[in-house]
Enzyme design. Structure first.
Site, PDB file in Angstrom:
ATOM      1  N   ARG A  46       0.794  -1.237   0.081  1.00 42.74           N
ATOM      2  CA  ARG A  46       0.032   0.041   0.057  1.00 42.74           C
ATOM      3  C   ARG A  46       0.905   1.195   0.079  1.00 42.74           C
ATOM      4  O   ARG A  46       0.637   2.126  -0.624  1.00 42.74           O
ATOM      5  CB  ARG A  46      -0.848  -0.039   1.151  1.00 42.74           C
ATOM      6  CG  ARG A  46      -1.478   1.348   1.472  1.00 42.74           C
ATOM      7  CD  ARG A  46      -3.129   1.199   2.112  1.00 42.74           C
ATOM      8  NE  ARG A  46      -2.810   0.606   3.396  1.00 42.74           N
ATOM      9  CZ  ARG A  46      -1.954   0.888   4.549  1.00 42.74           C
ATOM     10  NH1 ARG A  46      -1.407   1.900   4.601  1.00 42.74           N
ATOM     11  NH2 ARG A  46      -2.118  -0.061   5.517  1.00 42.74           N
ATOM     12  N   TYR A  98     -16.459  16.324 -16.001  1.00 45.06           N
ATOM     13  CA  TYR A  98     -16.657  14.818 -15.860  1.00 45.06           C
ATOM     14  C   TYR A  98     -17.908  14.661 -14.556  1.00 45.06           C
ATOM     15  O   TYR A  98     -17.777  15.061 -13.770  1.00 45.06           O
ATOM     16  CB  TYR A  98     -15.431  13.766 -15.541  1.00 45.06           C
ATOM     17  CG  TYR A  98     -15.756  12.702 -15.411  1.00 45.06           C
ATOM     18  CD1 TYR A  98     -16.038  11.670 -16.448  1.00 45.06           C
ATOM     19  CD2 TYR A  98     -15.677  11.764 -14.266  1.00 45.06           C
ATOM     20  CE1 TYR A  98     -16.185  10.166 -16.405  1.00 45.06           C
ATOM     21  CE2 TYR A  98     -15.763  10.494 -14.274  1.00 45.06           C
ATOM     22  CZ  TYR A  98     -16.057   9.802 -15.269  1.00 45.06           C
ATOM     23  OH  TYR A  98     -16.436   8.535 -14.973  1.00 45.06           O
ATOM     24  N   ASP A 170      -7.390  18.303 -15.122  1.00 47.00           N
ATOM     25  CA  ASP A 170      -7.961  16.941 -15.568  1.00 47.00           C
ATOM     26  C   ASP A 170      -7.484  16.695 -17.068  1.00 47.00           C
ATOM     27  O   ASP A 170      -8.292  17.225 -17.685  1.00 47.00           O
ATOM     28  CB  ASP A 170      -9.207  16.436 -15.398  1.00 47.00           C
ATOM     29  CG  ASP A 170      -9.587  15.099 -15.653  1.00 47.00           C
ATOM     30  OD1 ASP A 170      -9.139  14.433 -16.296  1.00 47.00           O
ATOM     31  OD2 ASP A 170     -10.611  14.643 -14.939  1.00 47.00           O
ATOM     32  N   LYS A 195      -8.418   5.446 -19.327  1.00 43.18           N
ATOM     33  CA  LYS A 195      -8.723   5.758 -20.819  1.00 43.18           C
ATOM     34  C   LYS A 195      -7.416   5.962 -21.726  1.00 43.18           C
ATOM     35  O   LYS A 195      -6.980   4.800 -21.891  1.00 43.18           O
ATOM     36  CB  LYS A 195      -9.158   7.455 -20.765  1.00 43.18           C
ATOM     37  CG  LYS A 195     -10.077   7.553 -19.408  1.00 43.18           C
ATOM     38  CD  LYS A 195     -11.574   6.809 -19.785  1.00 43.18           C
ATOM     39  CE  LYS A 195     -12.568   6.699 -18.724  1.00 43.18           C
ATOM     40  NZ  LYS A 195     -12.796   8.162 -18.085  1.00 43.18           N
TER      41      LYS A 195
HETATM   42  C1  LIG Z   1     -13.226   8.702 -16.690  1.00 42.81           C
HETATM   43  C2  LIG Z   1     -12.821   9.879 -16.225  1.00 42.81           C
HETATM   44  C3  LIG Z   1     -12.774  10.156 -14.728  1.00 42.81           C
HETATM   45  C4  LIG Z   1     -12.751   9.257 -13.844  1.00 42.81           C
HETATM   46  O1  LIG Z   1     -12.035   8.059 -13.656  1.00 42.81           O
HETATM   47  P1  LIG Z   1     -12.248   6.519 -13.503  1.00 42.81           P
HETATM   48  O2  LIG Z   1     -10.979   6.107 -13.960  1.00 42.81           O
HETATM   49  O3  LIG Z   1     -13.509   6.086 -14.348  1.00 42.81           O
HETATM   50  O4  LIG Z   1     -12.195   6.806 -12.062  1.00 42.81           O
HETATM   51  C5  LIG Z   1     -11.929  11.480 -14.478  1.00 42.81           C
HETATM   52  N1  LIG Z   1     -12.155  12.398 -15.439  1.00 42.81           N
HETATM   53  C6  LIG Z   1     -12.284  12.140 -16.776  1.00 42.81           C
HETATM   54  C7  LIG Z   1     -11.996  13.382 -17.562  1.00 42.81           C
HETATM   55  C8  LIG Z   1     -12.641  11.022 -17.290  1.00 42.81           C
HETATM   56  O5  LIG Z   1     -13.049  10.850 -18.484  1.00 42.81           O
END
Ligand SMILES: *Cc1c(COP(=O)(O)O)cnc(C)c1O
Length: 381
Positions: A46, A98, A170, A195
């Site tokens: 962890r 998001y 982000d 992603k």
């Molecule tokens: C998918 C996504 C998230 C969240 O991520 P997870 O891996 O699903 O928890 C945050 N910001 C954006 C722009 C995303 O596309």
């Protein structure tokens, strides 16, 4: 070193124990120590794991950051950044967010005494007007989901900086290959590595990258204290994904340009949104702050929900699914999927109509993708 080289080598020296060229999956919870306080830098997974450490170093290098923390999901990474705040603190956030981030702000941060103001950050002056004495964090997403609007990171971060406010971006949609917010003046970059970074729709993960030592220490503390860490295998999949990020992103973009161009000429399509199209209202900003336009294309189909439903059902190569950034092409319906939690009037006001379709254009053969779209547009008329 350049991006492609860093993606393959940063944080990934030959394994010191065995010489393994590829970072091994250290599938272990604990590490045998030689004596009291004598160990090789790892005690418990962890707190730290060599596979995760390699991913953290590689991602940090690609974002031009000094430090990185990997998390079990993008949301866990976002929670890691928000953990720096205390009751009474204030966040200015871009309104176009998001859905999960909006939910976290509304249902987790706010009940814990953190105030959040949402502004249209396309005009950075709105950021300036929303700043308060208690503002600690500016939160930006660019390009946004699903309407692919941009925020001028350099302008917004400059406004925040003079007031001692940290800027977090982000960067999930652009990926570090097409956009490096720290170089533009941001303090913190967040990713859902689920992603484009992972890139194969086979893992869930997140990361926080920063060159701000105090921010990194706070996020690292939270990572260990709250424990939202990725397992070694998921860290390894993200690291493996990074190796091909550059070639994948170039192909995503090439295919997205072809798709956007074809859709624009189609009589059943009302409008196409892609930052790489010269008629995108922020095309010049995209050229300035990004080194490419990405693989996401949004368009509005004539005929509303029924037409959209028929279109989705007719697709053969594109999968009708949420998420994005994988090698395979996906189509989704923001009004009922990613943005279902917004009230209908708010959705319409923002321009997320029943006919709005979001495509995550994959890296298949472009002609096959175009033929699939042509077919689905034809039979759904
Ligand atoms: C998918 C996504 C998230 C969240 O991520 P997870 O891996 O699903 O928890 C945050 N910001 C954006 C722009 C995303 O596309």
């Amino acid at each position: 070193m350049k991006f492609e080289t860093l993606a393959i080598h940063a944080g990934q020296e030959a394994d010191p124990a065995t010489g393994a060229t590829i970072t091994p999956i250290y599938q272990t919870s604990t590490f045998t120590q030689e004596g009291i306080g004598r160990h090789k830098g790892f005690e418990y997974s962890r707190t730290g794991n060599p596979t995760r450490a390699a991913l953290e170093r590689c991602l940090a290098a690609l974002e031009g950051a000094e430090h990185g923390c990997a998390f079990s999901s993008g949301m866990a990474a976002i929670a890691g950044v928000l953990s720096m705040l205390r009751p009474g603190d204030h966040v200015v956030s871009a309104a176009d967010l998001y859905g999960g981030t909006y939910r976290y702000f509304e249902k987790v941060a706010k009940p814990n005494g953190i105030a959040v103001s949402y502004v249209n950050a396309r005009d950075p002056e709105n950021v300036r007007r929303a700043l308060r004495a208690e503002t600690r964090l500016l939160w930006i997403e660019t390009p946004t989901n699903p309407l692919l609007e941009l925020v001028d990171v350099a302008a917004a971060a400059r406004i925040a900086k003079v007031r001692g406010v940290k800027t977090a971006v982000d960067n999930t949609f652009a990926s570090p290959y097409f956009q490096r917010p720290i170089g533009l003046g941001a303090d913190i970059v967040v990713h859902s590595t689920t992603k484009y970074v992972g890139g194969h729709s086979d893992m869930v993960g997140g990361a926080v990258l920063t060159s701000d030592k105090a921010v990194h220490e706070a996020v690292r503390f939270h990572q260990n204290a709250a424990g939202g860490v990725p397992g070694p295998f998921d860290a390894w999949l993200a690291l493996r994904g990074l190796k091909t990020l550059a070639v994948r992103m170039r192909r995503h973009e090439e295919n997205a340009l072809a798709v956007a161009g074809r859709l624009r000429k189609h009589p059943r399509v009302e409008s196409v949104i892609y930052p790489g199209l010269p008629d995108h209202p922020q095309h010049d900003l995209a050229r300035r702050q990004m080194s490419g336009f990405g693989g996401m294309v949004t368009f509005r189909l004539r005929g509303g929900r029924a037409a959209a439903d028929a279109f989705f059902r007719a697709l053969k190569v594109f999968s009708y699914a949420e998420s994005l950034g994988g090698v395979e092409s996906l189509a989704c319906h923001p009004a009922t999927m990613t943005h279902a939690s917004l009230p209908a009037e708010e959705r319409e006001r923002r321009g997320i109509t029943e006919g709005t379709v979001r495509l995550s254009v994959g890296i298949e053969d472009a002609e096959d993708l175009l033929a699939d779209l042509d077919w689905a547009l034809k039979v759904s008329a």
